[in-house]
Scaffold this motif. Structure first.
Motif, short mmCIF file in Angstrom:
data_model
loop_
_atom_site.label_atom_id
_atom_site.label_comp_id
_atom_site.label_asym_id
_atom_site.label_seq_id
_atom_site.Cartn_x
_atom_site.Cartn_y
_atom_site.Cartn_z
N ASP A 4 0.83 -1.21 0.00
CA ASP A 4 0.00 0.00 0.00
C ASP A 4 0.87 1.25 0.00
OD1 ASP A 4 -2.29 -1.55 0.04
OD2 ASP A 4 -2.45 -1.50 2.24
N MET A 5 1.94 1.22 0.76
CA MET A 5 2.84 2.36 0.82
C MET A 5 3.52 2.58 -0.54
SD MET A 5 5.87 3.17 3.58
CE MET A 5 6.83 1.74 3.16
N VAL A 6 3.91 1.49 -1.19
CA VAL A 6 4.53 1.59 -2.52
C VAL A 6 3.53 2.19 -3.51
CG1 VAL A 6 5.39 0.26 -4.47
CG2 VAL A 6 6.21 -0.24 -2.17
N ARG A 7 2.31 1.72 -3.49
CA ARG A 7 1.29 2.25 -4.41
C ARG A 7 1.00 3.73 -4.14
NH1 ARG A 7 -1.60 -2.70 -3.26
NH2 ARG A 7 -1.00 -4.20 -4.84
N THR A 8 1.11 4.14 -2.88
CA THR A 8 0.86 5.53 -2.53
C THR A 8 2.00 6.44 -2.95
OG1 THR A 8 -0.47 4.86 -0.63
CG2 THR A 8 0.40 7.10 -0.61
N TRP A 9 3.24 6.07 -2.64
CA TRP A 9 4.38 6.95 -2.86
C TRP A 9 5.06 6.76 -4.21
CZ3 TRP A 9 4.69 10.99 0.09
CH2 TRP A 9 4.10 10.94 1.35
N ASP A 12 2.25 3.68 -10.44
CA ASP A 12 2.64 3.41 -11.82
C ASP A 12 2.64 4.67 -12.67
OD1 ASP A 12 3.02 0.73 -11.30
OD2 ASP A 12 0.99 0.16 -11.90
N ASP A 13 1.76 5.63 -12.36
CA ASP A 13 1.74 6.87 -13.12
C ASP A 13 3.06 7.62 -12.97
OD1 ASP A 13 -0.85 6.30 -13.86
OD2 ASP A 13 -1.76 7.64 -12.38
N LEU A 14 3.64 7.59 -11.80
CA LEU A 14 4.93 8.24 -11.58
C LEU A 14 6.01 7.54 -12.39
CD1 LEU A 14 6.57 10.40 -10.12
CD2 LEU A 14 6.79 8.81 -8.20
N TRP A 15 5.95 6.22 -12.45
CA TRP A 15 6.92 5.46 -13.25
C TRP A 15 6.77 5.81 -14.72
CZ3 TRP A 15 11.35 3.41 -13.42
CH2 TRP A 15 11.70 2.51 -14.41
N ASP A 16 5.56 5.99 -15.20
CA ASP A 16 5.35 6.35 -16.60
C ASP A 16 6.03 7.68 -16.94
OD1 ASP A 16 3.85 4.07 -16.98
OD2 ASP A 16 1.92 5.09 -16.70
N ILE A 17 6.11 8.58 -15.97
CA ILE A 17 6.78 9.87 -16.18
C ILE A 17 8.30 9.71 -16.08
CG2 ILE A 17 7.12 12.17 -15.19
CD1 ILE A 17 4.16 11.97 -14.23
N HIS A 37 21.33 -6.98 -14.19
CA HIS A 37 20.58 -5.78 -13.88
C HIS A 37 19.22 -6.16 -13.33
CE1 HIS A 37 23.51 -3.16 -15.71
NE2 HIS A 37 23.61 -4.03 -16.68
N GLY A 38 18.81 -5.44 -12.30
CA GLY A 38 17.52 -5.69 -11.69
C GLY A 38 16.40 -5.05 -12.50
N ASP A 39 15.22 -5.24 -12.05
CA ASP A 39 14.05 -4.65 -12.67
C ASP A 39 14.05 -3.14 -12.39
OD1 ASP A 39 11.58 -4.19 -13.81
OD2 ASP A 39 10.45 -4.96 -12.11
N ASP A 40 14.02 -2.33 -13.45
CA ASP A 40 14.10 -0.88 -13.29
C ASP A 40 12.97 -0.34 -12.42
OD1 ASP A 40 16.38 -0.70 -14.82
OD2 ASP A 40 15.32 -0.21 -16.67
N LEU A 41 11.77 -0.86 -12.57
CA LEU A 41 10.64 -0.37 -11.79
C LEU A 41 10.85 -0.65 -10.30
CD1 LEU A 41 7.86 0.88 -11.49
CD2 LEU A 41 6.86 -1.32 -12.11
N VAL A 42 11.33 -1.81 -9.97
CA VAL A 42 11.58 -2.16 -8.56
C VAL A 42 12.66 -1.24 -7.99
CG1 VAL A 42 12.47 -3.96 -7.02
CG2 VAL A 42 10.87 -4.55 -8.85
N VAL A 48 12.56 5.92 -4.56
CA VAL A 48 11.49 6.84 -4.15
C VAL A 48 11.17 6.66 -2.67
CG1 VAL A 48 9.05 7.42 -4.44
CG2 VAL A 48 10.51 7.12 -6.44
N LEU A 49 11.16 5.44 -2.21
CA LEU A 49 10.78 5.16 -0.82
C LEU A 49 11.94 5.32 0.16
CD1 LEU A 49 8.48 2.08 -1.38
CD2 LEU A 49 7.81 4.45 -0.93
N ALA A 50 13.16 5.49 -0.36
CA ALA A 50 14.33 5.62 0.53
C ALA A 50 14.37 6.97 1.21
CB ALA A 50 15.61 5.40 -0.26
#
Length: 50
Positions: A4-9, A12-17, A37-42, A48-50
């Motif tokens: 829930d925290m990941v979805r809030t902060w 996906d819309d932020l990732w699209d930008i 290389h890891g998954d860019d989205l992850v 963002v959450l750091a």
């Protein structure tokens, strides 16, 4: 809870930008293929959450 925290902060819309702003690393011959290389989205959400 964490999802829930990941979805809030970092929705996906932020990732699209942000995704088009991340430069593509140059391709080069690697001697050691152990590093993957890891998954860019992850990774983006972790920053963002750091």
């Amino acid at each position: 809870m964490i999802e829930d925290m990941v979805r809030t902060w970092a929705p996906d819309d932020l990732w699209d930008i942000a995704e088009p702003l991340i430069p593509t690393p140059p391709r080069r011959q690697r001697v050691d293929q152990a590093v993957e290389h890891g998954d860019d989205l992850v990774e983006f959400r972790a920053v963002v959450l750091a």
